[in-house]
Design a protein around this motif. Structure first.
Motif, PDB file in Angstrom:
ATOM      1  N   VAL A  99       0.871  -1.170   0.000  1.00 30.91           N
ATOM      2  CA  VAL A  99       0.000   0.000   0.000  1.00 30.91           C
ATOM      3  C   VAL A  99       0.910   1.222   0.000  1.00 30.91           C
ATOM      4  CG1 VAL A  99      -1.814   1.273   1.195  1.00 30.91           C
ATOM      5  CG2 VAL A  99      -1.785  -1.242   1.274  1.00 30.91           C
ATOM      6  N   PRO A 100       0.928   2.014  -1.070  1.00 27.76           N
ATOM      7  CA  PRO A 100       1.871   3.127  -1.176  1.00 27.76           C
ATOM      8  C   PRO A 100       1.865   4.036   0.053  1.00 27.76           C
ATOM      9  CG  PRO A 100       0.776   2.794  -3.268  1.00 27.76           C
ATOM     10  CD  PRO A 100       0.107   1.881  -2.287  1.00 27.76           C
ATOM     11  N   ASP A 101       3.062   4.324   0.539  1.00 28.34           N
ATOM     12  CA  ASP A 101       3.307   5.251   1.652  1.00 28.34           C
ATOM     13  C   ASP A 101       2.742   4.768   2.987  1.00 28.34           C
ATOM     14  OD1 ASP A 101       4.324   6.718  -0.432  1.00 28.34           O
ATOM     15  OD2 ASP A 101       2.702   8.193  -0.455  1.00 28.34           O
ATOM     16  N   ARG A 102       2.223   3.521   3.051  1.00 26.29           N
ATOM     17  CA  ARG A 102       1.586   3.068   4.284  1.00 26.29           C
ATOM     18  C   ARG A 102       2.059   1.689   4.764  1.00 26.29           C
ATOM     19  NH1 ARG A 102      -4.614   2.864   3.797  1.00 26.29           N
ATOM     20  NH2 ARG A 102      -4.264   1.946   5.857  1.00 26.29           N
ATOM     21  N   ARG A 103       2.084   0.702   3.872  1.00 27.73           N
ATOM     22  CA  ARG A 103       2.280  -0.674   4.358  1.00 27.73           C
ATOM     23  C   ARG A 103       2.943  -1.549   3.295  1.00 27.73           C
ATOM     24  NH1 ARG A 103      -2.786  -1.889   5.447  1.00 27.73           N
ATOM     25  NH2 ARG A 103      -3.217  -3.118   3.564  1.00 27.73           N
ATOM     26  N   ILE A 104       3.838  -2.415   3.777  1.00 29.18           N
ATOM     27  CA  ILE A 104       4.463  -3.440   2.931  1.00 29.18           C
ATOM     28  C   ILE A 104       4.483  -4.743   3.729  1.00 29.18           C
ATOM     29  CG2 ILE A 104       6.519  -4.144   1.641  1.00 29.18           C
ATOM     30  CD1 ILE A 104       7.374  -1.162   1.680  1.00 29.18           C
ATOM     31  N   VAL A 105       4.029  -5.836   3.118  1.00 32.29           N
ATOM     32  CA  VAL A 105       4.068  -7.149   3.751  1.00 32.29           C
ATOM     33  C   VAL A 105       4.782  -8.106   2.799  1.00 32.29           C
ATOM     34  CG1 VAL A 105       2.739  -9.042   4.753  1.00 32.29           C
ATOM     35  CG2 VAL A 105       1.869  -6.692   4.916  1.00 32.29           C
ATOM     36  N   TYR A 106       5.764  -8.825   3.322  1.00 30.17           N
ATOM     37  CA  TYR A 106       6.463  -9.794   2.480  1.00 30.17           C
ATOM     38  C   TYR A 106       6.879 -11.004   3.304  1.00 30.17           C
ATOM     39  CZ  TYR A 106      10.712  -7.589   4.417  1.00 30.17           C
ATOM     40  OH  TYR A 106      11.676  -7.098   5.261  1.00 30.17           O
ATOM     41  N   SER A 107       7.011 -12.119   2.624  1.00 32.47           N
ATOM     42  CA  SER A 107       7.563 -13.334   3.234  1.00 32.47           C
ATOM     43  C   SER A 107       8.940 -13.547   2.638  1.00 32.47           C
ATOM     44  CB  SER A 107       6.659 -14.537   2.971  1.00 32.47           C
ATOM     45  OG  SER A 107       6.410 -14.688   1.592  1.00 32.47           O
ATOM     46  N   TYR A 108       9.842 -14.142   3.431  1.00 28.32           N
ATOM     47  CA  TYR A 108      11.182 -14.364   2.884  1.00 28.32           C
ATOM     48  C   TYR A 108      11.856 -15.550   3.546  1.00 28.32           C
ATOM     49  CZ  TYR A 108      13.469 -12.104   6.959  1.00 28.32           C
ATOM     50  OH  TYR A 108      13.936 -11.791   8.216  1.00 28.32           O
ATOM     51  N   ALA A 109      12.761 -16.154   2.782  1.00 24.77           N
ATOM     52  CA  ALA A 109      13.615 -17.231   3.282  1.00 24.77           C
ATOM     53  C   ALA A 109      15.046 -16.733   3.321  1.00 24.77           C
ATOM     54  CB  ALA A 109      13.512 -18.460   2.389  1.00 24.77           C
ATOM     55  N   MET A 110      15.788 -17.187   4.326  1.00 17.90           N
ATOM     56  CA  MET A 110      17.211 -16.879   4.427  1.00 17.90           C
ATOM     57  C   MET A 110      18.003 -18.169   4.272  1.00 17.90           C
ATOM     58  SD  MET A 110      18.186 -13.708   4.757  1.00 17.90           S
ATOM     59  CE  MET A 110      19.872 -14.113   5.244  1.00 17.90           C
ATOM     60  N   HIS A 111      19.056 -18.091   3.459  1.00 22.46           N
ATOM     61  CA  HIS A 111      19.960 -19.218   3.265  1.00 22.46           C
ATOM     62  C   HIS A 111      21.369 -18.786   3.652  1.00 22.46           C
ATOM     63  CE1 HIS A 111      16.587 -20.069   0.559  1.00 22.46           C
ATOM     64  NE2 HIS A 111      16.921 -21.341   0.620  1.00 22.46           N
ATOM     65  N   VAL A 112      22.100 -19.689   4.276  1.00 29.14           N
ATOM     66  CA  VAL A 112      23.523 -19.492   4.555  1.00 29.14           C
ATOM     67  C   VAL A 112      24.273 -20.633   3.889  1.00 29.14           C
ATOM     68  CG1 VAL A 112      25.316 -19.423   6.317  1.00 29.14           C
ATOM     69  CG2 VAL A 112      23.147 -18.261   6.724  1.00 29.14           C
ATOM     70  N   ASN A 113      25.185 -20.292   2.972  1.00 29.53           N
ATOM     71  CA  ASN A 113      25.901 -21.313   2.191  1.00 29.53           C
ATOM     72  C   ASN A 113      24.925 -22.295   1.562  1.00 29.53           C
ATOM     73  OD1 ASN A 113      28.385 -20.178   2.789  1.00 29.53           O
ATOM     74  ND2 ASN A 113      28.772 -21.524   4.525  1.00 29.53           N
ATOM     75  N   ALA A 114      23.848 -21.737   0.979  1.00 38.22           N
ATOM     76  CA  ALA A 114      22.819 -22.499   0.259  1.00 38.22           C
ATOM     77  C   ALA A 114      21.932 -23.345   1.165  1.00 38.22           C
ATOM     78  CB  ALA A 114      23.437 -23.389  -0.825  1.00 38.22           C
ATOM     79  N   VAL A 115      22.091 -23.254   2.493  1.00 38.98           N
ATOM     80  CA  VAL A 115      21.247 -23.987   3.433  1.00 38.98           C
ATOM     81  C   VAL A 115      20.164 -23.058   3.961  1.00 38.98           C
ATOM     82  CG1 VAL A 115      21.162 -25.207   5.632  1.00 38.98           C
ATOM     83  CG2 VAL A 115      23.106 -25.536   4.100  1.00 38.98           C
ATOM     84  N   ARG A 116      18.908 -23.435   3.797  1.00 40.15           N
ATOM     85  CA  ARG A 116      17.797 -22.619   4.275  1.00 40.15           C
ATOM     86  C   ARG A 116      17.747 -22.687   5.798  1.00 40.15           C
ATOM     87  NH1 ARG A 116      13.809 -24.541   1.125  1.00 40.15           N
ATOM     88  NH2 ARG A 116      13.405 -26.227   2.581  1.00 40.15           N
ATOM     89  N   ILE A 117      17.895 -21.539   6.460  1.00 40.83           N
ATOM     90  CA  ILE A 117      17.910 -21.506   7.916  1.00 40.83           C
ATOM     91  C   ILE A 117      16.623 -20.961   8.512  1.00 40.83           C
ATOM     92  CG2 ILE A 117      20.425 -21.310   8.035  1.00 40.83           C
ATOM     93  CD1 ILE A 117      19.978 -18.301   8.689  1.00 40.83           C
ATOM     94  N   SER A 118      15.827 -20.217   7.728  1.00 41.19           N
ATOM     95  CA  SER A 118      14.618 -19.631   8.307  1.00 41.19           C
ATOM     96  C   SER A 118      13.644 -19.223   7.220  1.00 41.19           C
ATOM     97  CB  SER A 118      14.961 -18.409   9.169  1.00 41.19           C
ATOM     98  OG  SER A 118      15.469 -17.354   8.363  1.00 41.19           O
ATOM     99  N   VAL A 119      12.371 -19.127   7.620  1.00 43.16           N
ATOM    100  CA  VAL A 119      11.310 -18.580   6.778  1.00 43.16           C
ATOM    101  C   VAL A 119      10.541 -17.591   7.646  1.00 43.16           C
ATOM    102  CG1 VAL A 119       9.254 -19.071   5.421  1.00 43.16           C
ATOM    103  CG2 VAL A 119      11.139 -20.719   5.448  1.00 43.16           C
ATOM    104  N   SER A 120      10.320 -16.373   7.131  1.00 42.60           N
ATOM    105  CA  SER A 120       9.759 -15.300   7.961  1.00 42.60           C
ATOM    106  C   SER A 120       8.660 -14.546   7.237  1.00 42.60           C
ATOM    107  CB  SER A 120      10.860 -14.301   8.369  1.00 42.60           C
ATOM    108  OG  SER A 120      11.905 -14.951   9.057  1.00 42.60           O
ATOM    109  N   LEU A 121       7.810 -13.888   8.036  1.00 41.10           N
ATOM    110  CA  LEU A 121       6.811 -12.961   7.537  1.00 41.10           C
ATOM    111  C   LEU A 121       7.110 -11.600   8.149  1.00 41.10           C
ATOM    112  CD1 LEU A 121       4.131 -12.545   5.938  1.00 41.10           C
ATOM    113  CD2 LEU A 121       2.934 -12.925   8.109  1.00 41.10           C
ATOM    114  N   ALA A 122       7.227 -10.580   7.311  1.00 40.26           N
ATOM    115  CA  ALA A 122       7.598  -9.245   7.779  1.00 40.26           C
ATOM    116  C   ALA A 122       6.525  -8.230   7.402  1.00 40.26           C
ATOM    117  CB  ALA A 122       8.935  -8.822   7.193  1.00 40.26           C
ATOM    118  N   LEU A 123       6.248  -7.298   8.328  1.00 39.57           N
ATOM    119  CA  LEU A 123       5.281  -6.219   8.134  1.00 39.57           C
ATOM    120  C   LEU A 123       5.979  -4.894   8.374  1.00 39.57           C
ATOM    121  CD1 LEU A 123       2.453  -4.879   7.917  1.00 39.57           C
ATOM    122  CD2 LEU A 123       2.149  -5.421  10.355  1.00 39.57           C
ATOM    123  N   ILE A 124       5.890  -4.001   7.396  1.00 39.83           N
ATOM    124  CA  ILE A 124       6.444  -2.653   7.506  1.00 39.83           C
ATOM    125  C   ILE A 124       5.278  -1.675   7.483  1.00 39.83           C
ATOM    126  CG2 ILE A 124       7.904  -0.909   6.397  1.00 39.83           C
ATOM    127  CD1 ILE A 124       9.424  -3.309   5.132  1.00 39.83           C
TER     128      ILE A 124
END
Length: 304
Positions: free
Chosen positions: A232-257
């Motif tokens: 939502v412009p100028d108000r809200r961003i929601v995204y999901s993301y995965a983090m990998h370290v050396n190609a190993v998936r260490i976490s999956v997260s949901l983020a709200l801005i």
């Protein structure tokens, strides 16, 4: 050597893990990267296309930073019990030094899995292969020990945090710092000297993706891979993301801005809910890292 005298070995293990989990450890690139190679090695590149004819590429990195590349392809695949793939180590010229055919059979054994791995060298293309083949049995034995460790089902740990900042910038400027390539590149980067960007892309719209891959001075690679769920412009961003370290998936997260007007500036609230996988101990590092990034964001917005 003739075909009859080329090296061959058959290894058997009984793993205290269900067959579906062991199968996933062989065919999911993130899971494969957790165990492939002897203890102390990592796999900054681990690609496995789990279908007939699918390409395989793995770059093992030793404790000294040396890279040992290999490629291959899937010859047969019958989930979750049979996998046949060819592979071979690559020489300095990028060509395969020898060919190996690997036949993996997984059978249920009570609550566990009986594994049989038949490894056959089928061709030798370069004299340097003589330096690699004598260690084939020791290498596979060490790898299967790592596989056994990787198949131990570890608890998933959940974490969450909320961070706030009051910024001397309008909601529109703060929003632009998250959704434009130029704005985000000014602050969304590792603070370490010597950190090298390998890949960066940003498409901040619903269904769009963002990726930032980089290498740290130690040789460790990190991979941030996000999908935008709400914008939502100028108000809200929601995204999901995965983090990998050396190609190993260490976490999956949901983020709200969330961005709100605050006098002549803005109030920024960042909330994250994360699942840290397979016993990975975050120990608060995600919160600290995000706080450091927001400090960098604040400094970038102070530059007019």
């Amino acid at each position: 050597m003739t075909v009859d005298t080329l090296p061959r070995l058959v290894l058997k293990r009984t793993l205290a893990a269900p067959r579906a989990l062991v199968w996933n450890a062989w065919t999911d690139p993130a899971a494969l990267a957790r165990w492939w190679g002897p203890a102390g090695f990592s796999n900054p590149v681990c690609e496995f296309d789990a279908r007939p004819g699918g390409a395989i590429r793995i770059d093992m990195m030793g404790p000294d930073g040396a890279i040992y590349p290999m490629d291959g392809r899937v010859e047969e695949i019958a989930p979750p019990g049979r996998l046949v793939f060819s592979c071979g180590a690559l020489g300095p010229d990028g060509k395969r030094m020898f060919d190996v055919l690997n036949r993996l059979e997984l059978e249920e054994d009570g609550a566990g899995t009986r594994l049989t791995l038949d490894v056959r060298v089928t061709a030798i293309h370069h004299p340097a292969a003589a330096n690699h083949l004598p260690g084939m049995e020791a290498g596979w034995t060490a790898s299967l020990e790592c596989l056994e460790e990787a198949c131990i089902q570890r608890k998933t740990v959940f974490g969450e945090f909320t961070l706030e900042r009051r910024l001397a910038a309008s909601p529109a400027r703060v929003f632009a710092a998250f959704v434009t390539a130029e704005g985000k590149a000014a602050w969304f980067v590792a603070p370490a000297d010597g950190w090298t960007t390998i890949e960066r892309s940003l498409d901040c719209r619903v269904g769009g993706r963002e990726r930032l891959v980089g290498r740290w001075p130690s040789g460790m690679t990190t991979d941030f891979d996000a999908v935008y769920q709400d914008v939502v412009p100028d108000r809200r961003i929601v995204y999901s993301y995965a983090m990998h370290v050396n190609a190993v998936r260490i976490s999956v997260s949901l983020a709200l801005i969330e961005i709100e007007p605050d006098g002549e500036g803005s109030k920024l609230t960042v909330t994250e809910h994360g699942a840290f996988l397979d016993g990975y101990d975050d120990a608060g590092s995600r919160r600290r890292g995000t706080s450091d990034l927001l400090d960098q964001l604040e400094r970038s917005l102070a530059v007019v």
